[in-house]
Design an enzyme around this catalytic site. Sequence first.
Site, PDB file in Angstrom:
ATOM      1  N   ASN A   1      42.086  19.698 -36.023  1.00 16.10           N
ATOM      2  CA  ASN A   1      40.895  19.037 -36.570  1.00 16.10           C
ATOM      3  C   ASN A   1      39.735  19.021 -35.580  1.00 16.10           C
ATOM      4  OD1 ASN A   1      42.271  18.318 -38.972  1.00 16.10           O
ATOM      5  ND2 ASN A   1      43.225  16.611 -37.886  1.00 16.10           N
ATOM      6  N   HIS A  56      44.693   8.101 -47.154  1.00 21.83           N
ATOM      7  CA  HIS A  56      45.535   8.317 -45.971  1.00 21.83           C
ATOM      8  C   HIS A  56      46.546   7.182 -45.776  1.00 21.83           C
ATOM      9  CE1 HIS A  56      46.303   8.684 -41.550  1.00 21.83           C
ATOM     10  NE2 HIS A  56      46.269   9.969 -41.868  1.00 21.83           N
ATOM     11  N   SER A  92      41.727  14.081 -46.496  1.00 21.62           N
ATOM     12  CA  SER A  92      42.298  14.785 -45.350  1.00 21.62           C
ATOM     13  C   SER A  92      43.200  15.953 -45.715  1.00 21.62           C
ATOM     14  CB  SER A  92      43.066  13.800 -44.468  1.00 21.62           C
ATOM     15  OG  SER A  92      44.101  13.185 -45.206  1.00 21.62           O
ATOM     16  N   ASP A 137      36.101   5.886 -45.238  1.00 20.98           N
ATOM     17  CA  ASP A 137      36.718   6.534 -44.076  1.00 20.98           C
ATOM     18  C   ASP A 137      36.091   7.920 -43.921  1.00 20.98           C
ATOM     19  OD1 ASP A 137      38.420   8.162 -42.518  1.00 20.98           O
ATOM     20  OD2 ASP A 137      40.217   7.051 -43.070  1.00 20.98           O
ATOM     21  N   HIS A 197      37.056  12.871 -41.454  1.00 19.73           N
ATOM     22  CA  HIS A 197      36.868  14.325 -41.468  1.00 19.73           C
ATOM     23  C   HIS A 197      35.417  14.727 -41.714  1.00 19.73           C
ATOM     24  CE1 HIS A 197      41.150  15.118 -41.146  1.00 19.73           C
ATOM     25  NE2 HIS A 197      41.280  13.993 -41.847  1.00 19.73           N
ATOM     26  N   LYS A 250      38.753  13.940 -34.237  1.00 27.52           N
ATOM     27  CA  LYS A 250      38.657  15.149 -35.068  1.00 27.52           C
ATOM     28  C   LYS A 250      37.368  15.897 -34.709  1.00 27.52           C
ATOM     29  CE  LYS A 250      41.792  13.258 -38.414  1.00 27.52           C
ATOM     30  NZ  LYS A 250      42.178  11.976 -37.851  1.00 27.52           N
TER      31      LYS A 250
HETATM   32  N1  PMP Z   1      41.984   8.439 -41.732  1.00 30.28           N
HETATM   33  C1  PMP Z   1      42.098   9.713 -42.146  1.00 30.28           C
HETATM   34  C2  PMP Z   1      41.433  10.116 -43.419  1.00 30.28           C
HETATM   35  C3  PMP Z   1      42.812  10.643 -41.384  1.00 30.28           C
HETATM   36  O1  PMP Z   1      42.948  11.897 -41.797  1.00 30.28           O
HETATM   37  C4  PMP Z   1      43.409  10.210 -40.173  1.00 30.28           C
HETATM   38  C5  PMP Z   1      44.166  11.166 -39.259  1.00 30.28           C
HETATM   39  N2  PMP Z   1      45.001  12.044 -39.871  1.00 30.28           N
HETATM   40  C6  PMP Z   1      43.290   8.873 -39.794  1.00 30.28           C
HETATM   41  C7  PMP Z   1      42.551   8.020 -40.593  1.00 30.28           C
HETATM   42  C8  PMP Z   1      43.951   8.361 -38.553  1.00 30.28           C
HETATM   43  O2  PMP Z   1      43.185   8.692 -37.437  1.00 30.28           O
HETATM   44  P1  PMP Z   1      43.841   8.787 -35.977  1.00 30.28           P
HETATM   45  O3  PMP Z   1      44.474  10.145 -35.897  1.00 30.28           O
HETATM   46  O4  PMP Z   1      42.693   8.624 -35.050  1.00 30.28           O
HETATM   47  O5  PMP Z   1      44.841   7.694 -35.872  1.00 30.28           O
END
Ligand code: PMP
Length: 390
Positions: free
Chosen positions: A46, A132, A180, A205, A208, A239
Amino acid sequence: MERVKKFLADNAKAGTLRSLTPLIRLGRGWVRLLDSEDRLLDFSSNDYLALAEHPEVIAASKKYLEMFGAGAGAARLMSGDLEINHLLEEEIARLKSKEAALTFGCGYLANTGIISAMVGRGDLIITDRLSHASIYDGCLLSGARAIRFRHNDMAHLEQILQEKRSQFNRCLIVVESIYSMDGDRCPLLQLVELKDRFNFLLMVDEAHATGIYGENGAGIIEEDGVSQGVDIAMGTFGKGLGSYGAYAAASRELVDFLINKARTFIYSTALPPAVVGATLAALYLVKSEPQLREDLHAKVAFFKKQLRKNGLKDDPGPSQIIPVMVGDSVKALAMAEELQKNQIYVKAVRPPTVPEGSARLRFSITRYHQEEDLKRCAQHLAAALGKISA
Ligand code: PMP
């Protein structure tokens, strides 16, 4: 122990067993698995803007490491509240057009902490079915009643609001601006319009999207012009920004509330200085070099053209995340293995990360990818899909 044994055996049989694959980063998006000599190009990272390896990001990270030490030493509310955290939060607030911001250890901690602080028993959370895991876990932790709406289906969301909203005190709606594992976008404009009719708080959120979309790289919220309608803009540093950690941007009052209520903020050590330095440098680059995201978007468009040329996708979706659906988990693993023989490193994403029967290869395009790599990748992908379905 019987349960553990059975769990591992059942998952191995279904093609859903997770295991670690240690690798060495060779630079510029190339990796080598520890047990192999082959160079592979990473299509599962990412680090979209290739900032993790950017010399300015590394230099800032080293500088902060040397100036402030390896660790923050304590939580922010103890003696870990180094001044540099406030510099970072001011930058985030400015980028997101909000009064204030707060950093968290990572996105998982941010989502669980923010959601469980905002609502509790007697309240309602409504979230997208494909949200997520960290959003789901926040819902569970909060004790509020959680209801899911069909993916990106605003009519379904409206129906739930109509039926349920009046039965609860507060209501929080949580969505992702770019999903995601599917790479598609939430219709934020439509969602914000619902605020006029139903009383709810909106959290988005932007894990991405941060650094990648919008005139200033603030995200989809900026691109869609809905900053004021979004109460809490959450995003990650791990990311597009190439480092680690996460943020919430909101009104001063809401951020003060989170400082007092979000347990994953209160009871957790502050970000390490090297991470704060790297993130500040990455934010500076996002602000001063829009060509970084333009370059990424050009590569994404090129890859999508190659996919179409190879008869692969009518609609590859709107973002740098491109899922190639396989369905069956065992088949998805076999395809990933086949691609690996051709220097393409892409992970098969399987249930429970994605819904049952929707195992996929999730390609994420980064600035490390060159046109010839993308062309080659699309060709090998077409061949591998042909083999699997033969
Ligand atoms: N929210 C989304 C939409 C994600 O894709 C991710 C990571 N895969 C997270 C939160 C979690 O972030 P982190 O990897 O910093 O814990």
